[in-house]
Design a protein around this motif. Structure first.
Motif, mmCIF file in Angstrom:
data_model
loop_
_atom_site.group_PDB
_atom_site.id
_atom_site.type_symbol
_atom_site.label_atom_id
_atom_site.label_comp_id
_atom_site.label_asym_id
_atom_site.label_seq_id
_atom_site.Cartn_x
_atom_site.Cartn_y
_atom_site.Cartn_z
ATOM 1 N N SER A 59 0.834 -1.200 0.000
ATOM 2 C CA SER A 59 0.000 0.000 0.000
ATOM 3 C C SER A 59 0.871 1.253 0.000
ATOM 4 C CB SER A 59 -0.959 0.010 1.191
ATOM 5 O OG SER A 59 -0.261 0.197 2.405
ATOM 6 N N GLY A 60 2.012 1.195 0.653
ATOM 7 C CA GLY A 60 2.927 2.335 0.674
ATOM 8 C C GLY A 60 3.989 2.282 -0.411
ATOM 9 N N PHE A 61 4.335 1.066 -0.819
ATOM 10 C CA PHE A 61 5.429 0.839 -1.774
ATOM 11 C C PHE A 61 4.975 -0.202 -2.793
ATOM 12 C CE2 PHE A 61 6.873 1.712 2.493
ATOM 13 C CZ PHE A 61 7.654 2.850 2.317
ATOM 14 N N PRO A 62 4.126 0.167 -3.753
ATOM 15 C CA PRO A 62 3.561 -0.821 -4.686
ATOM 16 C C PRO A 62 4.601 -1.613 -5.472
ATOM 17 C CG PRO A 62 2.414 1.274 -4.874
ATOM 18 C CD PRO A 62 3.591 1.505 -3.975
ATOM 19 N N ASP A 63 5.778 -1.042 -5.666
ATOM 20 C CA ASP A 63 6.816 -1.713 -6.446
ATOM 21 C C ASP A 63 7.856 -2.417 -5.577
ATOM 22 O OD1 ASP A 63 8.006 0.573 -5.393
ATOM 23 O OD2 ASP A 63 9.106 1.060 -7.225
ATOM 24 N N ILE A 64 7.577 -2.586 -4.300
ATOM 25 C CA ILE A 64 8.569 -3.132 -3.368
ATOM 26 C C ILE A 64 9.068 -4.502 -3.820
ATOM 27 C CG2 ILE A 64 6.934 -4.239 -1.775
ATOM 28 C CD1 ILE A 64 8.823 -3.063 0.486
ATOM 29 N N GLN A 65 10.368 -4.698 -3.664
ATOM 30 C CA GLN A 65 11.016 -5.967 -3.990
ATOM 31 C C GLN A 65 12.012 -6.277 -2.881
ATOM 32 O OE1 GLN A 65 10.573 -7.990 -7.241
ATOM 33 N NE2 GLN A 65 8.734 -6.940 -6.541
ATOM 34 N N TRP A 66 12.106 -7.546 -2.555
ATOM 35 C CA TRP A 66 13.037 -8.021 -1.544
ATOM 36 C C TRP A 66 14.162 -8.767 -2.239
ATOM 37 C CZ3 TRP A 66 7.877 -7.514 -0.762
ATOM 38 C CH2 TRP A 66 7.441 -6.964 0.442
ATOM 39 N N THR A 67 15.391 -8.490 -1.829
ATOM 40 C CA THR A 67 16.571 -9.165 -2.342
ATOM 41 C C THR A 67 17.260 -9.856 -1.171
ATOM 42 O OG1 THR A 67 16.879 -7.417 -3.975
ATOM 43 C CG2 THR A 67 18.765 -8.859 -3.562
ATOM 44 N N ILE A 68 17.573 -11.122 -1.332
ATOM 45 C CA ILE A 68 18.290 -11.848 -0.284
ATOM 46 C C ILE A 68 19.762 -11.456 -0.338
ATOM 47 C CG2 ILE A 68 19.044 -14.107 0.538
ATOM 48 C CD1 ILE A 68 16.457 -15.251 -0.571
ATOM 49 N N GLU A 69 20.279 -11.076 0.796
ATOM 50 C CA GLU A 69 21.699 -10.744 0.907
ATOM 51 C C GLU A 69 22.483 -11.921 1.504
ATOM 52 O OE1 GLU A 69 22.601 -8.085 -0.516
ATOM 53 O OE2 GLU A 69 20.732 -6.945 -0.572
ATOM 54 N N GLU A 70 21.810 -12.672 2.406
ATOM 55 C CA GLU A 70 22.510 -13.753 3.096
ATOM 56 C C GLU A 70 21.485 -14.712 3.699
ATOM 57 O OE1 GLU A 70 25.983 -13.978 6.525
ATOM 58 O OE2 GLU A 70 24.949 -12.101 6.170
ATOM 59 N N ILE A 71 21.796 -15.997 3.671
ATOM 60 C CA ILE A 71 20.957 -17.019 4.294
ATOM 61 C C ILE A 71 21.852 -17.904 5.150
ATOM 62 C CG2 ILE A 71 19.557 -19.087 3.910
ATOM 63 C CD1 ILE A 71 18.629 -17.902 1.292
#
Length: 135
Positions: A59-71
């Motif tokens: 709702s605040g960030f319609p284009d939001i994407q998550w990138t994994i940096e470390e697992i």
């Protein structure tokens, strides 16, 4: 399931959170899964609870994407460090859209059973996010 199998499922989970594909989420999230979100006093539950979390973020960030940096994974547990990126084009926690780009770190902890996520403890840097949108 093995640590490697949980990691593979988690890669699919990343696709789910980046697309909000409920059908994919239903395959990855156990029916009674519990999600501890810092903005909610009570845990969210199941796929509908997770969809509510995604909806709040989108709702605040319609284009939001998550990138994994470390697992890091061991047994039935997995920890992931993410970067969330997007543009603030909708109201978020009462702050009107600023158009600001965000890049926010998060560290989340997951527990798996039978190849599905049964619990998440989400730890996003909400203070850093609010600072980036002027809150």
């Amino acid at each position: 399931m093995s640590v490697q199998a949980n990691k593979a499922q988690f890669e699919r989970f990343l696709t789910f959170i980046n697309t909000a594909d409920k059908v994919l989420g239903e395959d990855l999230i156990a029916e009674g899964a519990i999600f501890h979100a810092p903005n909610s006093p009570e845990p969210m539950r199941g796929i509908d609870g997770y969809m509510a979390i995604l909806s709040m973020m989108r709702s605040g960030f319609p284009d939001i994407q998550w990138t994994i940096e470390e697992i890091v994974a061991e047994g039935d547990r997995l920890a992931a460090r993410f970067t969330m990126r997007g543009r603030h084009t909708g109201a978020f926690f009462g702050i009107p859209p600023t158009g600001n780009e965000i890049a926010v770190q998060a560290i989340n902890f997951y527990r798996f059973a039978e190849g599905r996520i049964i619990e998440e403890h989400g730890q996003p840097d909400l203070m850093g996010l609010m600072r980036q949108i002027g809150g």
